[in-house]
Design a protein around this motif. Structure first.
Motif, short mmCIF file in Angstrom:
data_model
loop_
_atom_site.label_atom_id
_atom_site.label_comp_id
_atom_site.label_asym_id
_atom_site.label_seq_id
_atom_site.Cartn_x
_atom_site.Cartn_y
_atom_site.Cartn_z
N ALA A 252 0.83 -1.21 0.00
CA ALA A 252 0.00 0.00 0.00
C ALA A 252 0.87 1.26 0.00
N ARG A 253 0.36 2.30 -0.64
CA ARG A 253 0.97 3.62 -0.53
C ARG A 253 0.44 4.29 0.74
N VAL A 254 1.21 5.20 1.31
CA VAL A 254 0.83 5.81 2.59
C VAL A 254 0.88 7.33 2.47
N GLY A 255 -0.15 7.97 3.01
CA GLY A 255 -0.19 9.42 3.06
C GLY A 255 -0.56 9.91 4.44
N PHE A 256 -0.39 11.21 4.66
CA PHE A 256 -0.62 11.79 5.99
C PHE A 256 -1.37 13.11 5.86
N VAL A 257 -2.35 13.28 6.74
CA VAL A 257 -3.07 14.54 6.84
C VAL A 257 -2.94 15.03 8.29
N GLY A 258 -2.37 16.21 8.45
CA GLY A 258 -2.20 16.78 9.79
C GLY A 258 -3.29 17.79 10.08
N LEU A 259 -4.13 17.45 11.04
CA LEU A 259 -5.23 18.34 11.44
C LEU A 259 -5.21 18.46 12.96
N GLN A 260 -5.08 19.67 13.45
CA GLN A 260 -5.05 19.91 14.89
C GLN A 260 -6.36 20.53 15.33
N ARG A 261 -6.96 19.96 16.38
CA ARG A 261 -8.25 20.46 16.84
C ARG A 261 -8.07 21.71 17.69
N ASP A 262 -8.82 22.76 17.32
CA ASP A 262 -8.87 23.96 18.15
C ASP A 262 -9.70 23.63 19.38
N GLU A 263 -9.09 23.71 20.57
CA GLU A 263 -9.77 23.29 21.79
C GLU A 263 -10.93 24.19 22.18
N GLU A 264 -11.00 25.38 21.59
CA GLU A 264 -12.11 26.27 21.87
C GLU A 264 -13.30 26.00 20.95
N THR A 265 -13.03 25.94 19.65
CA THR A 265 -14.12 25.77 18.68
C THR A 265 -14.35 24.31 18.31
N LEU A 266 -13.38 23.43 18.64
CA LEU A 266 -13.38 22.00 18.27
C LEU A 266 -13.26 21.80 16.75
N GLU A 267 -12.95 22.86 16.01
CA GLU A 267 -12.81 22.77 14.56
C GLU A 267 -11.37 22.38 14.20
N PRO A 268 -11.18 21.62 13.09
CA PRO A 268 -9.82 21.19 12.70
C PRO A 268 -9.06 22.29 11.97
N MET A 269 -7.75 22.34 12.24
CA MET A 269 -6.86 23.27 11.55
C MET A 269 -5.77 22.45 10.86
N GLN A 270 -5.60 22.63 9.54
CA GLN A 270 -4.63 21.85 8.78
C GLN A 270 -3.22 22.38 9.00
N TYR A 271 -2.26 21.44 9.23
CA TYR A 271 -0.86 21.84 9.30
C TYR A 271 0.05 20.97 8.44
N TYR A 272 -0.49 19.86 7.85
CA TYR A 272 0.35 19.00 7.00
C TYR A 272 -0.54 18.22 6.06
N PHE A 273 -0.06 18.03 4.81
CA PHE A 273 -0.81 17.24 3.84
C PHE A 273 0.17 16.66 2.82
N LYS A 274 0.33 15.35 2.81
CA LYS A 274 1.23 14.67 1.86
C LYS A 274 0.62 13.31 1.55
N VAL A 275 0.19 13.12 0.31
CA VAL A 275 -0.53 11.90 -0.06
C VAL A 275 0.02 11.34 -1.36
N PRO A 276 -0.25 10.05 -1.65
CA PRO A 276 0.20 9.46 -2.91
C PRO A 276 -0.47 10.11 -4.11
N ASP A 277 0.13 9.89 -5.28
CA ASP A 277 -0.46 10.41 -6.51
C ASP A 277 -1.60 9.51 -6.97
N ARG A 278 -2.34 9.97 -7.95
CA ARG A 278 -3.40 9.22 -8.63
C ARG A 278 -4.41 8.64 -7.63
N LEU A 279 -4.83 9.46 -6.69
CA LEU A 279 -5.82 8.98 -5.73
C LEU A 279 -7.12 8.57 -6.41
#
Length: 210
Positions: free
Chosen positions: A96-123
């Motif tokens: 399998a190919r492996v990718g990563f999505v970095g999302l940090q939860r804002d503890e006040e709003t509980l909404e996700p904030m992106q800080y990293y995104f690296k995924v395989p090609d041809r998804l």
């Protein structure tokens, strides 16, 4: 139970999850159990992967034998806790190919904030399996799948360990086309957005950071 939701009630899955829930379970044991349970859940989340056939020769004869079709699947870890699923799944799907999505939860709003995104090609040509142990509000998982769809992914499924009803409902609202495979549907979210009864913060328990 919603059509898009599968709860894996296999006895080994449920037993291992119980040990993981216990507050006294040490980090090393928690990490090993997460690896083991990911393999068991992987059987269900990969159940509908496409097959084709190819000709092989056994010790007795030639035959048309089943084999996975298309490009290698992509495993996408929602950082950081999703990494606990990767080793076990790669034991079963080492190609399998492996990718990563970095999302940090804002503890006040509980909404996700992106800080990293690296995924395989041809998804768009791959089966994409998104992994994250805890589906709490569902906002991070939904945001990660938004990003994957923007990068072409079409055949997506989400694998979690424990989910709250609120997270399942949010995922179904935002991505009704994405099947969800979990080990347990827990009772509710508390005022801080944690799953109850849950097992605490999966990342902290896996990495020993709290």
């Amino acid at each position: 139970m919603p059509d898009h939701l599968t709860i894996v009630d296999h006895p080994l899955v449920q037993h291992k999850l119980t040990v993981m829930r216990e507050v006294a379970t040490p980090t090393a044991t928690f990490r090993q159990l997460l690896r083991e349970i990911s393999q068991l859940l992987a059987f269900e989340v990969t159940r509908d992967l496409d097959l084709t056939t190819r000709q092989i020769e056994t010790p007795l004869c030639e035959m048309q034998a089943p084999t996975l079709a298309g490009r290698d699947p992509a495993l996408i870890s929602i950082l950081r806790a999703g990494n606990g699923f990767l080793d076990g799944m790669l034991d079963l799907i080492p190609f399998a190919r492996v990718g990563f999505v970095g999302l940090q939860r804002d503890e006040e709003t509980l909404e996700p904030m992106q800080y990293y995104f690296k995924v395989p090609d041809r998804l768009d040509e791959r089966a994409v399996i998104v992994v994250d142990p805890m589906l709490a509000t569902g906002h991070s998982s939904a945001a990660a799948i938004d990003l994957l769809k923007q990068n072409g992914a079409k055949n997506i499924r989400l694998m979690c360990l424990v989910a709250a009803p609120e997270g399942v409902a949010h995922m179904h609202e935002k991505h009704p086309d994405v099947p969800l495979v979990i080990a347990a549907l827990d009772d509710h979210l508390n005022e801080k957005g944690y799953i109850v009864p849950g097992l605490g913060d999966a990342g902290d328990r896996m990495f020993g950071t709290k």
